[in-house]
Design an enzyme around this catalytic site. Structure first.
Site, PDB file in Angstrom:
ATOM      1  NE  ARG A 121      60.048  35.823  41.236  1.00  0.00           N
ATOM      2  CZ  ARG A 121      61.248  35.599  40.701  1.00  0.00           C
ATOM      3  NH1 ARG A 121      62.323  35.544  41.496  1.00  0.00           N
ATOM      4  NH2 ARG A 121      61.392  35.430  39.422  1.00  0.00           N
ATOM      5  CE  LYS A 143      41.090  46.768  48.281  1.00  0.00           C
ATOM      6  NZ  LYS A 143      39.941  47.582  47.836  1.00  0.00           N
ATOM      7  CD  GLU A 185      37.759  56.249  52.251  1.00  0.00           C
ATOM      8  OE1 GLU A 185      37.140  55.349  52.861  1.00  0.00           O
ATOM      9  OE2 GLU A 185      37.922  56.247  51.022  1.00  0.00           O
ATOM     10  CE  LYS A 225      40.819  49.064  54.689  1.00  0.00           C
ATOM     11  NZ  LYS A 225      41.528  50.093  53.922  1.00  0.00           N
ATOM     12  CD  GLU A 235      37.702  44.973  47.000  1.00  0.00           C
ATOM     13  OE1 GLU A 235      37.357  45.245  45.853  1.00  0.00           O
ATOM     14  OE2 GLU A 235      38.476  45.674  47.681  1.00  0.00           O
ATOM     15  NE  ARG A 239      39.884  44.870  51.813  1.00  0.00           N
ATOM     16  CZ  ARG A 239      41.191  44.750  51.940  1.00  0.00           C
ATOM     17  NH1 ARG A 239      41.741  43.553  52.073  1.00  0.00           N
ATOM     18  NH2 ARG A 239      41.978  45.819  51.930  1.00  0.00           N
ATOM     19  CG  ASN A 243      35.215  48.876  46.927  1.00  0.00           C
ATOM     20  OD1 ASN A 243      36.282  49.414  47.208  1.00  0.00           O
ATOM     21  ND2 ASN A 243      35.135  47.609  46.547  1.00  0.00           N
ATOM     22  CG  HIS A 246      35.739  53.871  47.170  1.00  0.00           C
ATOM     23  ND1 HIS A 246      35.057  54.092  48.347  1.00  0.00           N
ATOM     24  CD2 HIS A 246      37.061  54.015  47.459  1.00  0.00           C
ATOM     25  CE1 HIS A 246      35.934  54.346  49.307  1.00  0.00           C
ATOM     26  NE2 HIS A 246      37.142  54.313  48.791  1.00  0.00           N
ATOM     27  CG  HIS A 250      37.985  55.100  42.562  1.00  0.00           C
ATOM     28  ND1 HIS A 250      38.212  53.758  42.765  1.00  0.00           N
ATOM     29  CD2 HIS A 250      38.581  55.733  43.593  1.00  0.00           C
ATOM     30  CE1 HIS A 250      38.917  53.592  43.877  1.00  0.00           C
ATOM     31  NE2 HIS A 250      39.141  54.777  44.400  1.00  0.00           N
ATOM     32  CG  HIS A 262      40.592  58.673  47.695  1.00  0.00           C
ATOM     33  ND1 HIS A 262      40.109  57.878  46.665  1.00  0.00           N
ATOM     34  CD2 HIS A 262      40.268  58.027  48.849  1.00  0.00           C
ATOM     35  CE1 HIS A 262      39.538  56.806  47.178  1.00  0.00           C
ATOM     36  NE2 HIS A 262      39.616  56.863  48.492  1.00  0.00           N
TER      37      HIS A 262
END
Length: 359
Positions: A121, A143, A185, A225, A235, A239, A243, A246, A250, A262
């Protein structure tokens, strides 16, 4: 040494950037962690280059290090590889008092980060990104995720590290394609911010220019960032601007079946979404060309035959950022002026006119 502070309500940490900093790993890690057992996770490309060096630095200051390695590539960002690493750690007696260090590129950071988030956990995590993409993107912000089938990052969590260590010297071991994809990026962030970073990318016209300016490019990208993440950790609002490129990116990355990186997919996605919004009069005239010029200058792709596929819309409609039947599309009013437009999922095909995507 350049230090960027990421201050969050429940967890704060530093991003430390300096050429040659890998040699100081032991001192840096001991400044945030007490002596413990460390799972040092790398892929089959990075492990031969840096894993022993980092492990030696850690053991020299009292840590007990277990080196773990998995096959390089996006295919390893999976539940099966996650399970293998979890079994290995359990067999080696790792407890909640121990830690994970992700040493490698974006796949390693996502996979090892999620491993730390889920093992018992949650145990301590440090990110040590060795690729440009990981340094400016995935290592900061918390993330972590694995893929399921062809859907990227569908199983994951927000899990912040205790420290991020960035050594631009590791970029010298990247091949040209790996280096350049990370720059996609950086152009994304520059387009969102304008200012000093956008001015700097105007001077980048080759992979050699990227390497020569890597430390400043990383610092400026990460600072932006970090500021965004501090304003919106999970997000929920601001935030989402990260994207940009993206949603389409994606989709075509998934359809490419590993043939697109990517950063390459994001490059194509940024140009496609900007062209659409420019033709609709929502983006200032000329912005698509400005982006195209900066991406093509280093050899990044700006279009793909995959945009001609009807399947691209199915991927976009099922994007994990789909909320209550709406998809938030990130676009630019102008360079330095990001905005969000919410489109009902059933209207996405008409809004993202396929003829526009093909142009």
């Amino acid at each position: 040494m350049k230090i960027i502070e990421v201050k969050l309500p429940d967890h704060s940490y530093n991003v430390e950037i300096e050429t040659g900093i890998l040699n100081c790993t032991g001192q840096l890690v001991s400044s945030v962690w007490s002596e413990r057992k460390i799972a040092l996770v790398s892929d089959s490309n990075v492990a031969p280059l840096y894993q022993d060096q980092v492990a030696d630095a850690l053991t020299s200051v009292g840590f007990t290090v277990h080196n773990y390695q998995f096959p390089a590539g996006e295919a390893s960002k999976s539940l099966s590889v996650l399970a293998d690493l979890t079994r290995d750690m359990a067999a080696d007696g790792f407890t909640r008092d121990d830690g994970v260090i992700a040493l490698g590129g974006g796949v390693t950071g996502d996979l090892a980060g999620f491993l730390a988030a889920t093992y018992m956990r949650g145990i301590s995590l440090i990110q040590m990104p060795t690729s440009l993409l990981a340094q400016v993107d995935s290592s900061v912000g918390g993330k972590t995720a694995v893929d399921l089938d062809t859907t990227k990052n569908i199983i994951g969590s927000f899990y912040q590290p205790d420290l991020v260590i960035i050594d631009p010297e590791t970029l010298n071991t990247l091949d040209r394609r790996d280096l350049v994809e990370g720059y996609g990026e950086i152009v994304k962030v520059a387009a969102l911010t304008d200012g000093k970073l956008w001015d700097l990318v105007q001077e980048i016209n080759s992979p050699a220019d990227i390497l020569a300016n890597a430390e400043e490019l990383s610092q400026l990208s990460i600072k932006y960032k970090a500021d965004v993440v501090m304003g919106d950790e999970k997000e929920g609002g601001l935030r989402q601007v990260l994207n940009f490129g993206h949603t389409i990116g994606h989709a075509i990355e998934a359809l490419a079946g590993g043939k697109l990186r990517h950063g390459e997919a994001v490059s194509i996605g940024m140009v496609a979404i900007t062209r659409i919004f420019e033709e609709k009069g929502l983006t200032q005239s000329g912005v698509t060309q400005k982006l195209t010029d900066r991406l093509e200058a280093v050899g990044l792709p700006i279009t793909s035959s995959l945009l001609d596929s009807e399947a691209v819309f199915d991927k976009i409609k099922n994007d994990k950022k789909n909320h209550a039947g709406h998809l938030n599309l990130i676009y630019l009013h102008q360079i330095g002026g990001p905005a969000i437009k919410s489109i009902p999922s059933e209207e996405i095909r008409d809004f993202l006119d396929i003829k526009t995507l093909q142009s």
